[in-house]
Write an enzyme that holds these catalytic residues in place. Sequence first.
Site, PDB file in Angstrom:
ATOM      1  N   CYS A   2      35.054  35.242  55.933  1.00 33.93           N
ATOM      2  CA  CYS A   2      33.716  34.685  56.053  1.00 33.93           C
ATOM      3  C   CYS A   2      32.766  35.779  56.497  1.00 33.93           C
ATOM      4  O   CYS A   2      33.173  36.877  56.869  1.00 33.93           O
ATOM      5  CB  CYS A   2      33.687  33.547  57.068  1.00 33.93           C
ATOM      6  SG  CYS A   2      34.906  32.253  56.757  1.00 33.93           S
ATOM      7  N   ARG A  28      31.425  37.614  50.883  1.00 41.04           N
ATOM      8  CA  ARG A  28      32.549  37.323  51.781  1.00 41.04           C
ATOM      9  C   ARG A  28      32.862  35.836  51.847  1.00 41.04           C
ATOM     10  O   ARG A  28      33.900  35.435  52.384  1.00 41.04           O
ATOM     11  CB  ARG A  28      32.245  37.838  53.184  1.00 41.04           C
ATOM     12  CG  ARG A  28      32.103  39.333  53.289  1.00 41.04           C
ATOM     13  CD  ARG A  28      31.773  39.743  54.714  1.00 41.04           C
ATOM     14  NE  ARG A  28      32.865  39.429  55.610  1.00 41.04           N
ATOM     15  CZ  ARG A  28      33.866  40.256  55.919  1.00 41.04           C
ATOM     16  NH1 ARG A  28      33.904  41.455  55.400  1.00 41.04           N
ATOM     17  NH2 ARG A  28      34.809  39.885  56.749  1.00 41.04           N
ATOM     18  N   TRP A  75      34.007  31.051  53.822  1.00 33.25           N
ATOM     19  CA  TRP A  75      35.123  30.933  52.875  1.00 33.25           C
ATOM     20  C   TRP A  75      36.136  30.040  53.570  1.00 33.25           C
ATOM     21  O   TRP A  75      36.780  30.434  54.529  1.00 33.25           O
ATOM     22  CB  TRP A  75      35.710  32.300  52.563  1.00 33.25           C
ATOM     23  CG  TRP A  75      36.907  32.231  51.670  1.00 33.25           C
ATOM     24  CD1 TRP A  75      38.212  32.273  52.041  1.00 33.25           C
ATOM     25  CD2 TRP A  75      36.922  32.102  50.248  1.00 33.25           C
ATOM     26  NE1 TRP A  75      39.036  32.178  50.951  1.00 33.25           N
ATOM     27  CE2 TRP A  75      38.274  32.077  49.838  1.00 33.25           C
ATOM     28  CE3 TRP A  75      35.935  32.001  49.274  1.00 33.25           C
ATOM     29  CZ2 TRP A  75      38.650  31.959  48.507  1.00 33.25           C
ATOM     30  CZ3 TRP A  75      36.316  31.889  47.951  1.00 33.25           C
ATOM     31  CH2 TRP A  75      37.648  31.868  47.580  1.00 33.25           C
ATOM     32  N   ASN A 101      35.013  34.032  61.938  1.00 33.80           N
ATOM     33  CA  ASN A 101      35.710  34.552  60.768  1.00 33.80           C
ATOM     34  C   ASN A 101      37.162  34.760  61.174  1.00 33.80           C
ATOM     35  O   ASN A 101      37.444  35.522  62.088  1.00 33.80           O
ATOM     36  CB  ASN A 101      35.073  35.876  60.322  1.00 33.80           C
ATOM     37  CG  ASN A 101      35.823  36.538  59.182  1.00 33.80           C
ATOM     38  OD1 ASN A 101      36.576  35.891  58.456  1.00 33.80           O
ATOM     39  ND2 ASN A 101      35.632  37.838  59.030  1.00 33.80           N
ATOM     40  N   GLY A 102      38.099  34.069  60.535  1.00 36.10           N
ATOM     41  CA  GLY A 102      39.503  34.208  60.878  1.00 36.10           C
ATOM     42  C   GLY A 102      40.224  32.873  60.890  1.00 36.10           C
ATOM     43  O   GLY A 102      39.704  31.860  60.404  1.00 36.10           O
ATOM     44  N   GLU A 483      52.357  41.058  33.703  1.00 37.39           N
ATOM     45  CA  GLU A 483      51.126  41.153  34.487  1.00 37.39           C
ATOM     46  C   GLU A 483      50.462  42.515  34.312  1.00 37.39           C
ATOM     47  O   GLU A 483      49.226  42.610  34.208  1.00 37.39           O
ATOM     48  CB  GLU A 483      51.425  40.888  35.967  1.00 37.39           C
ATOM     49  CG  GLU A 483      50.242  41.025  36.898  1.00 37.39           C
ATOM     50  CD  GLU A 483      49.123  40.048  36.641  1.00 37.39           C
ATOM     51  OE1 GLU A 483      48.028  40.248  37.209  1.00 37.39           O
ATOM     52  OE2 GLU A 483      49.318  39.082  35.871  1.00 37.39           O
ATOM     53  N   LYS A 487      46.649  42.937  32.847  1.00 39.53           N
ATOM     54  CA  LYS A 487      45.573  43.629  33.557  1.00 39.53           C
ATOM     55  C   LYS A 487      44.905  44.649  32.641  1.00 39.53           C
ATOM     56  O   LYS A 487      43.680  44.781  32.622  1.00 39.53           O
ATOM     57  CB  LYS A 487      46.110  44.332  34.809  1.00 39.53           C
ATOM     58  CG  LYS A 487      46.365  43.400  35.958  1.00 39.53           C
ATOM     59  CD  LYS A 487      45.056  42.828  36.516  1.00 39.53           C
ATOM     60  CE  LYS A 487      45.232  41.442  37.054  1.00 39.53           C
ATOM     61  NZ  LYS A 487      45.565  40.378  36.140  1.00 39.53           N
ATOM     62  N   GLU A 490      42.806  42.791  30.038  1.00 38.83           N
ATOM     63  CA  GLU A 490      41.636  42.109  30.596  1.00 38.83           C
ATOM     64  C   GLU A 490      40.462  43.052  30.827  1.00 38.83           C
ATOM     65  O   GLU A 490      39.314  42.696  30.525  1.00 38.83           O
ATOM     66  CB  GLU A 490      42.004  41.452  31.936  1.00 38.83           C
ATOM     67  CG  GLU A 490      42.805  40.182  31.822  1.00 38.83           C
ATOM     68  CD  GLU A 490      43.119  39.606  33.184  1.00 38.83           C
ATOM     69  OE1 GLU A 490      42.946  38.387  33.349  1.00 38.83           O
ATOM     70  OE2 GLU A 490      43.533  40.359  34.083  1.00 38.83           O
ATOM     71  N   HIS A 506      64.930  44.265  19.736  1.00 34.73           N
ATOM     72  CA  HIS A 506      64.872  43.128  18.823  1.00 34.73           C
ATOM     73  C   HIS A 506      63.491  43.022  18.179  1.00 34.73           C
ATOM     74  O   HIS A 506      63.031  41.928  17.866  1.00 34.73           O
ATOM     75  CB  HIS A 506      65.209  41.837  19.564  1.00 34.73           C
ATOM     76  CG  HIS A 506      66.617  41.798  20.070  1.00 34.73           C
ATOM     77  ND1 HIS A 506      67.705  41.570  19.249  1.00 34.73           N
ATOM     78  CD2 HIS A 506      67.126  41.997  21.314  1.00 34.73           C
ATOM     79  CE1 HIS A 506      68.813  41.614  19.966  1.00 34.73           C
ATOM     80  NE2 HIS A 506      68.488  41.874  21.225  1.00 34.73           N
ATOM     81  N   LYS A 605      35.863  33.979  36.162  1.00 35.37           N
ATOM     82  CA  LYS A 605      36.778  34.012  37.300  1.00 35.37           C
ATOM     83  C   LYS A 605      37.594  32.730  37.384  1.00 35.37           C
ATOM     84  O   LYS A 605      38.785  32.765  37.694  1.00 35.37           O
ATOM     85  CB  LYS A 605      35.983  34.216  38.600  1.00 35.37           C
ATOM     86  CG  LYS A 605      36.856  34.376  39.824  1.00 35.37           C
ATOM     87  CD  LYS A 605      37.752  35.600  39.700  1.00 35.37           C
ATOM     88  CE  LYS A 605      38.737  35.718  40.827  1.00 35.37           C
ATOM     89  NZ  LYS A 605      39.744  36.748  40.584  1.00 35.37           N
TER      90      LYS A 605
END
Length: 610
Positions: A2, A28, A75, A101-102, A483, A487, A490, A506, A605
């Site tokens: 946050c 944030r 957040w 924040n936390g 993955e 990446k 993307e 194969h 996103k």
Amino acid sequence: MCGIIGYVGKNCDIGQILIEGLKRLEYRGYDSSGIAIVQDGQLVWEKTSGKIAKLEKRLRGIDLAGSLGIAHTRWATHGEPNRVNAHPHFDSAQRLALVHNGIIENYLTLKKSLEAEGHTFITETDTEVLVHLIDRFYKGNALEDAVQQALKMVEGTYGILVISAEEPGKIIGARNGSPVVVGIGEGEYFIASDVAAILKHTRQVIYLEDHQMIVATPDNFTTVTIENEYVEHIVQEVDWDLEMIEKGGFRHFMLKEIHEQPETIRNAMRGRLIHDTGDAKLGGLAMAEKELRDVRRIVLLGCGTSWHAALIGKYMIEDKSRIPVEVEYASEFRYRNPVIENGTICFAISQSGETVDTLAAMREAGKRGAKCMGIVNVVGSTIARESHCGVYIHAGPEIGVASTKAFTSQITVLGLLALLQGRMRNISSAEGQRIIEAMEKLPDQVAEILRTNDEIKGIAEKYAHHNNFLYLGRGANYPVALEGALKLKEISYLHAEGYPAAEMKHGPIALIDENMPVVFICPKDNAYKKILGNISEVKARKGKIIAITNEGNNEVVEMADHVIYIPRNLDFLYPVLAVIPLQLIAYHIAVLRGCNVDQPRNLAKSVTVE
């Protein structure tokens, strides 16, 4: 994660200072926001869900002049992102206001104790518990004394600001695990979670360390430990520009988020490992303990990067618990008349918690009788609300469209789930303790890999002009190959394919020549000797070999064109380490090709439409 900002100083339009600071901190957190200032011995406040622009509208026409105030952009970690749960939070008499924040890990224990004393809570947050705890000790003494006494009882992370209507010329800030920076002006002080929020007003700053606190008035400030020991700080001058600070000094948010992974992996495990018994504690799944013990089959649902995390989770859970696990593309699940038997649990995996295909698949599984649980990042998201229960990954806001830190946090949580299920069925306490020790090494090991960034960038420079790549791995490292290829696709718009290494002959082997870079994920695990044969097959056809392997592995050095080393760990945890170099390779190739790394073309996103 946050954003917090506070001000104490001369009478001014404090509302503008705080709102401008919040705008600098909105990256944030953007679930909700709020503000509180002291006027004529009272707290004047406003807060709302949504982005800061919405808060600005609610503040129109309100006198925000003053000399003391705090603000917050959230957040969510505990409680839905609505107006009630938005910060600041207050004591019952509304004489104290606090932003945070936390994560306060022992907030439930503290809450029960405070309720027994007569405290009443109106939110679902851990932060409200903290302000009530301070209120417990604020009985005619100085505010800083009450804050110190409260923080001695707190377990977890915090960056906090506290003000009192009864002490209108004082602001308290404290930190443990969440950043707090103090900006020094002339007869005024700015305190925030990020330099970006205060740079417009001053470049003279000090940074609090863990378990430290600042007490600031317009005339001076004092820094002490939570135990009230004096601390002397050196004032530093900031020479960065605002854009750089918002990105933590990194060129792009994606690179910043890659480098945040030691901390986000640690956050995913924080408070969830029980060393004495070798167990994992996932509080969000506590209400489904019977179902977890009786489960006969697990189905993991996801899309894109979350689907890759699910594939790794399958290896982890089956290995440790011996429970059959199926991984389904959420986008296909509900269209194929899936079989859901008694004793089936479905986990919906989504960073945003809003992925429409994953949400629809979860709802379909629920209709067919499955117990549905979520593994998400965003508190209060639809999947978090509609699932029976679940686990938050605590990765903080991920701004880069291509997921990095959320992926490794998802794998970490799936590893915790494997440990939890394994201890219920198949593995001993000693084995559980061995797994915990290995998992706790991951943050430092990831940091070690990140220190090789320049070396990895050099490899990327050699291959940025190539248009095709193969990524190969075996076992749990096959999804890592998928993955890594994703990446690259993307963010650099290059063609890349991930395959199980044994499947290369194969079909894909026909593509290999001197112009084909092949990335092998080949740590010294139980499939290592087999993958050496695959490397030999590529070398015989003059393919360019980039190998990800363990430190000290000289066999691969003799065969590969480039070797990137990762530290040693348990086999089932290698995916967390092996994916880091692949993220960096993709990032650097994309930058070298002039691509928009943070906002690649055609991608969003959160995919909220089919």
